[in-house]
Design a protein around this motif. Structure first.
Motif, PDB file in Angstrom:
ATOM      1  N   UNK A 113       0.815  -1.228   0.000  1.00 53.83           N
ATOM      2  CA  UNK A 113       0.000   0.000   0.000  1.00 53.83           C
ATOM      3  C   UNK A 113       0.844   1.272   0.000  1.00 53.83           C
ATOM      4  N   UNK A 114       2.153   1.137   0.104  1.00 48.79           N
ATOM      5  CA  UNK A 114       2.998   2.303   0.389  1.00 48.79           C
ATOM      6  C   UNK A 114       2.994   3.326  -0.744  1.00 48.79           C
ATOM      7  N   UNK A 115       3.021   2.871  -2.006  1.00 57.25           N
ATOM      8  CA  UNK A 115       3.040   3.824  -3.119  1.00 57.25           C
ATOM      9  C   UNK A 115       1.844   4.764  -3.057  1.00 57.25           C
ATOM     10  N   UNK A 116       0.672   4.210  -2.818  1.00 61.05           N
ATOM     11  CA  UNK A 116      -0.541   5.025  -2.754  1.00 61.05           C
ATOM     12  C   UNK A 116      -0.488   5.991  -1.570  1.00 61.05           C
ATOM     13  N   UNK A 117      -0.029   5.498  -0.443  1.00 57.77           N
ATOM     14  CA  UNK A 117       0.046   6.336   0.763  1.00 57.77           C
ATOM     15  C   UNK A 117       0.995   7.504   0.556  1.00 57.77           C
ATOM     16  N   UNK A 118       2.177   7.215   0.024  1.00 56.76           N
ATOM     17  CA  UNK A 118       3.170   8.264  -0.197  1.00 56.76           C
ATOM     18  C   UNK A 118       2.660   9.267  -1.229  1.00 56.76           C
ATOM     19  N   UNK A 119       1.941   8.801  -2.231  1.00 53.09           N
ATOM     20  CA  UNK A 119       1.346   9.719  -3.201  1.00 53.09           C
ATOM     21  C   UNK A 119       0.415  10.710  -2.528  1.00 53.09           C
ATOM     22  N   UNK A 120      -0.385  10.223  -1.583  1.00 53.01           N
ATOM     23  CA  UNK A 120      -1.276  11.107  -0.823  1.00 53.01           C
ATOM     24  C   UNK A 120      -0.484  12.090   0.029  1.00 53.01           C
ATOM     25  N   UNK A 128      -4.758   9.109   5.731  1.00 50.14           N
ATOM     26  CA  UNK A 128      -5.414   8.312   6.755  1.00 50.14           C
ATOM     27  C   UNK A 128      -6.148   7.172   6.082  1.00 50.14           C
ATOM     28  N   UNK A 129      -6.198   6.028   6.761  1.00 49.50           N
ATOM     29  CA  UNK A 129      -6.776   4.844   6.146  1.00 49.50           C
ATOM     30  C   UNK A 129      -8.304   4.899   6.150  1.00 49.50           C
TER      31      UNK A 129
END
Length: 199
Positions: A113-120, A128-129
């Motif tokens: 999930x890290x790519x999406x999180x870092x993009x945000x 936040x999840x």
């Protein structure tokens, strides 16, 4: 060794219920050299602490900035004490690869999930999840007098307000014996400046 500004940031988060990790090493990989994040501060949603006989009150700056401390929260900080700060000075909170390393080391979510999180985080400064359990954001810590160049949209926490908060907290009604548990030189200086004898 932490500089003065990094010590202020460390104790600010420590006295607001966070577990601060200073100079957090992001190890070399894929041909890139090692780097570090000045501070990662992690807080659990039900954190409480007594100051004397009363519950400690967290600084309202967190809610003012939209930092969600009601969730399991991580703040990735770049701490700067110089007169000028530019984009090249804050790689740990604006560089995609370094943020991936930091978010991965925090361990709130599966690595996939890290790519999406870092993009945000890069775009909005926070994530936040969907289950509303976890919150991650980035912050620049610097003085009110610091000149920011090319940093539109960067959210900062004032080093000056951090110092004021720490001084106020350390002047509250601790039992006299509590002062001996704060061995850090910076905290001892604050205690003495508030008229307490720590010898």
């Amino acid at each position: 060794m932490a500089n003065y500004a990094e010590k202020v940031a460390y104790w600010y988060f420590r006295l607001n219920g966070f577990f601060p990790l200073a100079n957090y090493v992001l190890h070399a990989k894929n041909g890139r050299g090692s780097a570090d994040t000045d501070l990662i501060a992690i807080r659990m949603p039900f954190a409480t602490e007594k100051v004397g006989s009363s519950d400690a009150i967290d600084n309202n700056e967190f809610s003012d900035q939209g930092i969600v401390i009601s969730k399991t929260c991580a703040i990735i900080c770049e701490v700067k004490s110089g007169r000028k700060v530019s984009l090249s000075d804050i790689k740990s909170i604006k560089n995609t690869e370094r943020l991936k390393d930091a978010v991965g080391r925090i361990g709130f979510v599966d690595q996939g999930c890290i790519d999406e999180i870092v993009g945000n985080i890069i775009e909005f400064g926070s994530w936040q999840d969907e289950g509303e359990k976890f919150y991650i954001c980035t912050r620049l810590v610097c003085s009110d007098r610091t000149i920011l160049t090319g940093l539109d949209g960067i959210v900062k926490i004032s080093l000056d307000s951090m110092q004021n908060f720490i001084s106020k907290r350390m002047s509250q009604n601790f039992k006299e014996t509590d002062w001996y548990h704060f061995g850090d030189d910076y905290i001892q200086m604050v205690i003495k400046s508030n008229g307490r004898n720590t010898d």
